[in-house]
Design a protein around this motif. Structure first.
Motif, short mmCIF file in Angstrom:
data_model
loop_
_atom_site.label_atom_id
_atom_site.label_comp_id
_atom_site.label_asym_id
_atom_site.label_seq_id
_atom_site.Cartn_x
_atom_site.Cartn_y
_atom_site.Cartn_z
N PRO A 173 0.80 -1.22 0.00
CA PRO A 173 0.00 0.00 0.00
C PRO A 173 0.83 1.28 0.00
O PRO A 173 0.75 2.09 0.92
N SER A 174 1.64 1.45 -1.03
CA SER A 174 2.35 2.71 -1.26
C SER A 174 2.87 2.69 -2.69
O SER A 174 2.83 1.66 -3.36
N LEU A 175 3.35 3.84 -3.13
CA LEU A 175 3.98 3.93 -4.44
C LEU A 175 5.47 3.63 -4.25
O LEU A 175 6.28 4.54 -4.07
N LEU A 176 5.80 2.35 -4.25
CA LEU A 176 7.19 1.96 -4.05
C LEU A 176 8.08 2.65 -5.08
O LEU A 176 7.66 2.87 -6.22
N PRO A 177 9.31 3.04 -4.68
CA PRO A 177 10.02 2.66 -3.45
C PRO A 177 9.69 3.51 -2.21
O PRO A 177 10.35 3.35 -1.18
N LYS A 178 8.71 4.38 -2.28
CA LYS A 178 8.33 5.16 -1.11
C LYS A 178 7.62 4.28 -0.09
O LYS A 178 6.85 3.40 -0.45
N PHE A 179 7.89 4.53 1.17
CA PHE A 179 7.13 3.98 2.30
C PHE A 179 7.05 2.46 2.29
O PHE A 179 5.98 1.86 2.24
N THR A 180 8.21 1.82 2.31
CA THR A 180 8.24 0.39 2.55
C THR A 180 7.83 0.12 4.00
O THR A 180 7.85 1.03 4.84
N GLY A 181 7.45 -1.11 4.29
CA GLY A 181 7.09 -1.45 5.67
C GLY A 181 5.64 -1.13 6.00
O GLY A 181 4.77 -1.15 5.13
N LEU A 182 5.40 -0.77 7.26
CA LEU A 182 4.05 -0.64 7.79
C LEU A 182 3.61 0.82 7.89
O LEU A 182 4.39 1.74 7.67
N ASN A 183 2.33 1.01 8.22
CA ASN A 183 1.74 2.33 8.49
C ASN A 183 1.95 3.30 7.33
O ASN A 183 2.21 4.49 7.52
N THR A 184 1.79 2.81 6.12
CA THR A 184 2.13 3.61 4.95
C THR A 184 1.20 4.81 4.76
O THR A 184 1.65 5.88 4.32
N HIS B 59 -0.59 9.15 -3.33
CA HIS B 59 -0.27 7.91 -2.63
C HIS B 59 -0.81 6.80 -3.52
O HIS B 59 -1.31 7.06 -4.62
N GLY B 60 -0.71 5.55 -3.10
CA GLY B 60 -1.26 4.51 -3.95
C GLY B 60 -0.83 3.12 -3.55
O GLY B 60 -0.51 2.87 -2.38
N ALA B 61 -0.84 2.24 -4.54
CA ALA B 61 -0.53 0.83 -4.32
C ALA B 61 0.40 0.34 -5.41
O ALA B 61 0.37 0.84 -6.53
N SER B 62 1.21 -0.66 -5.06
CA SER B 62 2.16 -1.25 -6.00
C SER B 62 2.06 -2.77 -5.94
O SER B 62 2.09 -3.34 -4.85
N VAL B 63 1.95 -3.40 -7.09
CA VAL B 63 2.08 -4.85 -7.18
C VAL B 63 3.50 -5.14 -7.66
O VAL B 63 3.96 -4.55 -8.63
N HIS B 64 4.18 -6.04 -6.95
CA HIS B 64 5.58 -6.30 -7.28
C HIS B 64 5.92 -7.77 -7.09
O HIS B 64 5.24 -8.48 -6.34
N PHE B 65 6.95 -8.21 -7.79
CA PHE B 65 7.50 -9.53 -7.52
C PHE B 65 8.19 -9.50 -6.16
O PHE B 65 8.73 -8.47 -5.74
N VAL B 66 8.16 -10.63 -5.46
CA VAL B 66 8.77 -10.73 -4.14
C VAL B 66 10.19 -11.26 -4.26
O VAL B 66 10.43 -12.27 -4.94
N ILE B 67 11.12 -10.55 -3.63
CA ILE B 67 12.50 -10.99 -3.51
C ILE B 67 12.86 -10.97 -2.03
O ILE B 67 12.08 -10.47 -1.21
#
Length: 213
Positions: free
Chosen positions: A111-122, A134-142
């Motif tokens: 729930p953020s526009l990565l790379p902004k606000f990784t982690g919680l309480n975004t 603000h927004g949401a990002s779908v990404h591959f997991v590494i």
């Protein structure tokens, strides 16, 4: 073309799970074959059972370390023989070994526009930072948390009188739109991760593309 076997991991309400179930129609290129939760009271389990989807709970035991838990989780995952793992509010940090085992076929929505606000309480952090979008990002997991290649993002405005709850509602609405779309791209063999880069139809994806531009 064979139907893509999708396995969804949840911890709570399961609204993104519901969005994906709603898009898995009989003629779709993917099927939700199972749901795994680390909490027995997750409402997403109710959603899955109402859709006649098999469910498994993998509950941490007292004193169990992450590696031991992830060994049990991996056994549960493999029992479904999934083609794609979808993290939908699964509130555990996965071990590097488990992530690596499914790298390139595990996705997450953040729930953020990565790379902004990784982690919680975004949402509150975006408000506190004075962000206008603000927004949401779908990404591959590494293995690195919230650092995998971004596939698709969706933006929402941040208003002066916003609360974290109001902002979260708008972000969730966008998540429900973009997450099933990404699942479909993967199921249609349009989406791949190569050398830590997301590709759609053979073209590299960056963080500059948004679903609602």
């Amino acid at each position: 073309m064979s139907v893509c076997r999708v396995l969804v991991l949840i911890s709570g309400n399961g609204s993104n799970l519901q969005a994906i179930i709603d898009h898995a129609q009989p003629k779709a290129s993917f099927e939700v074959v199972g749901v795994i939760s680390n909490k027995t009271d997750a409402y997403g389990l109710v959603r899955a059972r109402e859709a006649d989807i098999n469910c498994t709970c993998v509950i941490a035991t007292p004193g169990e370390n992450r590696a031991a838990y992830d060994d049990r989780l991996r056994a549960a995952i493999d029992s479904y023989q999934p083609d794609l793992l979808v993290l939908a509010g699964f509130m555990r940090i996965l071990s590097d070994d488990l992530v690596t085992a499914y790298q390139g076929r595990m996705i997450n929505v953040h729930p953020s526009l990565l790379p902004k606000f990784t982690g919680l309480n975004t949402h509150q952090r975006a408000i506190d930072a004075g962000e206008q979008e603000h927004g949401a990002s779908v990404h591959f997991v590494i293995p690195q948390l919230d650092a995998g290649p971004v596939i698709l993002q969706a933006k929402v405005p941040v208003f002066e009188d916003d609360s974290a709850e109001l902002l979260a509602e708008r972000v969730h609405e966008q998540e429900h739109a973009i997450y099933p779309l990404v699942v479909k791209w993967f199921a249609d063999n349009r989406l791949k991760m190569v050398n830590n880069q997301a590709y759609l139809d053979g073209e590299p994806l960056g963080t500059g593309g948004y679903a609602n531009d």
